[in-house]
Scaffold this motif. Structure first.
Motif, short mmCIF file in Angstrom:
data_model
loop_
_atom_site.label_atom_id
_atom_site.label_comp_id
_atom_site.label_asym_id
_atom_site.label_seq_id
_atom_site.Cartn_x
_atom_site.Cartn_y
_atom_site.Cartn_z
N ASN A 44 103.78 110.49 2.45
CA ASN A 44 102.47 110.41 1.80
C ASN A 44 102.61 110.56 0.29
O ASN A 44 101.99 109.80 -0.48
CB ASN A 44 101.56 111.51 2.35
N ALA A 45 103.41 111.52 -0.15
CA ALA A 45 103.59 111.72 -1.59
C ALA A 45 104.23 110.49 -2.24
O ALA A 45 103.81 110.06 -3.32
CB ALA A 45 104.45 112.97 -1.84
N LEU A 46 105.21 109.90 -1.56
CA LEU A 46 105.86 108.72 -2.12
C LEU A 46 104.93 107.52 -2.13
O LEU A 46 104.98 106.69 -3.05
CB LEU A 46 107.13 108.40 -1.32
N ASP A 47 104.07 107.41 -1.13
CA ASP A 47 103.10 106.30 -1.11
C ASP A 47 102.10 106.45 -2.25
O ASP A 47 101.74 105.45 -2.90
CB ASP A 47 102.37 106.28 0.23
N LEU A 48 101.65 107.67 -2.51
CA LEU A 48 100.70 107.90 -3.60
C LEU A 48 101.33 107.69 -4.97
O LEU A 48 100.63 107.46 -5.95
CB LEU A 48 100.15 109.33 -3.52
N LEU A 49 102.65 107.75 -5.02
CA LEU A 49 103.37 107.66 -6.29
C LEU A 49 102.99 106.42 -7.09
O LEU A 49 102.79 106.48 -8.30
CB LEU A 49 104.87 107.65 -5.99
N GLY A 50 102.86 105.28 -6.41
CA GLY A 50 102.58 104.03 -7.11
C GLY A 50 101.11 103.71 -7.25
O GLY A 50 100.77 102.58 -7.62
N ARG A 51 100.24 104.69 -7.00
CA ARG A 51 98.81 104.39 -6.99
C ARG A 51 98.07 104.94 -8.21
O ARG A 51 96.84 104.98 -8.20
CB ARG A 51 98.18 104.94 -5.70
N TRP A 52 98.78 105.37 -9.24
CA TRP A 52 98.09 105.78 -10.47
C TRP A 52 97.26 104.62 -10.98
O TRP A 52 97.77 103.53 -11.23
CB TRP A 52 99.09 106.25 -11.52
N ALA A 54 95.38 103.91 -13.75
CA ALA A 54 95.10 103.54 -15.14
C ALA A 54 96.36 102.98 -15.79
O ALA A 54 97.45 103.50 -15.61
CB ALA A 54 94.60 104.75 -15.92
N ARG A 55 96.18 101.93 -16.59
CA ARG A 55 97.27 101.41 -17.41
C ARG A 55 97.34 102.24 -18.69
O ARG A 55 96.36 102.37 -19.41
CB ARG A 55 97.03 99.94 -17.75
N VAL A 56 98.49 102.82 -18.94
CA VAL A 56 98.62 103.75 -20.06
C VAL A 56 99.49 103.13 -21.15
O VAL A 56 100.61 102.70 -20.90
CB VAL A 56 99.24 105.08 -19.59
N GLU A 57 98.96 103.07 -22.37
CA GLU A 57 99.73 102.61 -23.52
C GLU A 57 100.38 103.83 -24.18
O GLU A 57 99.71 104.77 -24.58
CB GLU A 57 98.81 101.92 -24.53
N LEU A 58 101.71 103.81 -24.28
CA LEU A 58 102.43 104.95 -24.84
C LEU A 58 102.61 104.74 -26.34
O LEU A 58 103.29 103.83 -26.78
CB LEU A 58 103.80 105.09 -24.16
N ARG A 59 101.98 105.61 -27.11
CA ARG A 59 102.10 105.52 -28.57
C ARG A 59 103.27 106.34 -29.08
O ARG A 59 103.90 105.99 -30.05
CB ARG A 59 100.80 106.01 -29.20
N ASP A 60 103.54 107.46 -28.42
CA ASP A 60 104.61 108.35 -28.82
C ASP A 60 105.60 108.46 -27.67
O ASP A 60 105.21 108.86 -26.57
CB ASP A 60 104.05 109.74 -29.15
N PRO A 61 106.87 108.10 -27.85
CA PRO A 61 107.84 108.17 -26.75
C PRO A 61 107.97 109.56 -26.14
O PRO A 61 108.40 109.69 -25.00
CB PRO A 61 109.15 107.74 -27.42
N GLU A 62 107.61 110.59 -26.90
CA GLU A 62 107.71 111.95 -26.39
C GLU A 62 106.48 112.35 -25.57
O GLU A 62 106.47 113.39 -24.92
CB GLU A 62 107.90 112.93 -27.55
N ASP A 63 105.44 111.55 -25.62
CA ASP A 63 104.20 111.87 -24.91
C ASP A 63 103.99 110.83 -23.81
O ASP A 63 103.46 109.76 -24.03
CB ASP A 63 103.01 111.85 -25.89
N PHE A 64 104.41 111.19 -22.59
CA PHE A 64 104.36 110.23 -21.50
C PHE A 64 102.98 110.16 -20.86
O PHE A 64 102.70 109.25 -20.11
CB PHE A 64 105.42 110.58 -20.46
N GLY A 65 102.13 111.14 -21.11
CA GLY A 65 100.75 111.07 -20.67
C GLY A 65 100.55 111.26 -19.18
O GLY A 65 101.44 111.67 -18.45
N PRO A 66 99.34 110.95 -18.72
CA PRO A 66 98.94 111.21 -17.33
C PRO A 66 99.81 110.48 -16.31
O PRO A 66 100.08 111.02 -15.24
CB PRO A 66 97.49 110.71 -17.28
N ALA A 67 100.23 109.26 -16.60
CA ALA A 67 101.02 108.51 -15.63
C ALA A 67 102.33 109.23 -15.33
O ALA A 67 102.78 109.28 -14.18
CB ALA A 67 101.30 107.10 -16.15
N ASP A 68 102.94 109.80 -16.36
CA ASP A 68 104.19 110.54 -16.14
C ASP A 68 103.93 111.81 -15.36
O ASP A 68 104.72 112.19 -14.49
CB ASP A 68 104.85 110.87 -17.48
N ARG A 69 102.82 112.48 -15.64
CA ARG A 69 102.46 113.68 -14.88
C ARG A 69 102.29 113.33 -13.41
O ARG A 69 102.73 114.06 -12.53
CB ARG A 69 101.16 114.25 -15.46
N TRP A 70 101.63 112.22 -13.14
CA TRP A 70 101.43 111.73 -11.78
C TRP A 70 102.77 111.60 -11.06
O TRP A 70 102.95 112.07 -9.93
CB TRP A 70 100.70 110.40 -11.85
#
Length: 216
Positions: A44-52, A54-70
């Motif tokens: 279940n966790a692996l299936d949810l992995l690809g379901r984030w 929102a498309r996230v534009e990364l402005r700062d390489p050090e700030d991966f944002g919500p998608a990375d947290r997901w």
């Protein structure tokens, strides 16, 4: 005195300790059931992995944002569940049991029937709520087994898993809070799910499974 893990959970129906005697009457069946639950939780966790969503534009390489947290949260949960699966299978095999090929979980199946399929973000919100509820109920059951099971090895096993399930429950709710298009309805939907879960849990038949009902 600090609250126990189960006392911090918002479950609207609490399992009485008498459930433990029936649930542990066949330790191999209980261990086999739990191994399947760990396997399904990892899937279940692996299936949810690809379901984030929102498309996230990364402005700062050090700030991966919500998608990375997901990704980090769900991969961590999957790894935990696989470690637990290996732990349970070692005990099951040492006791002469084996993992059955088929497995049904009427409790989880009933919860998933209430998921709003095909509704995009709402379906994802529901899936996260169901995941959180299954972890919360497992946490409550592990605590009961750790306190009341006659089998010392089972007591140690399930007591050791309780805090992890509590952490997973919280993690799924945190992921639900991140969904950008359903924030306004999240609290109301979670409240509804708590009622659904209580009804589903009380409708389960007694047995030797982690989500079995309570004998009359």
């Amino acid at each position: 005195m600090a609250d126990t893990a189960s006392e911090t959970l918002p479950l609207r129906w609490r399992t009485p300790s008498l459930w433990v005697e029936t649930a542990t009457s066949d330790p191999l069946a209980l261990l086999c059931d739990h191994a399947h639950l760990e396997r399904k939780a990892a899937s279940n966790a692996l299936d949810l992995l690809g379901r984030w969503p929102a498309r996230v534009e990364l402005r700062d390489p050090e700030d991966f944002g919500p998608a990375d947290r997901w990704v980090r949260v769900l991969t961590s949960i999957a790894q935990d569940e696989l470690r637990h699966l290996a732990q349970v299978l070692r005990i099951l095999n040492r006791r002469g049991g084996h993992l059955e090929r088929s497995h049904v979980n009427p409790y989880a199946a009933a919860l998933h029937k209430a998921v709003r399929r095909g509704s995009g973000p709402r379906e994802l919100l529901d899936r996260l709520c169901v995941s959180a509820l299954i972890e919360a109920r497992s946490c409550e059951r592990f605590e009961l087994l750790g306190a009341h099971a006659d089998d010392p090895e089972l007591r140690r096993l399930f007591a050791s898993l309780c805090q992890s399930e509590q952490g997973h429950y919280r993690a799924f709710l945190e992921l639900a809070e991140m969904l950008p298009r359903v924030r306004a309805e999240r609290e109301a939907r979670w409240d509804a799910w708590l009622d659904i879960e209580a009804e589903v849990m009380q409708a389960q038949a007694p047995g030797t499974t982690m989500h079995s009902g309570v004998p009359a």
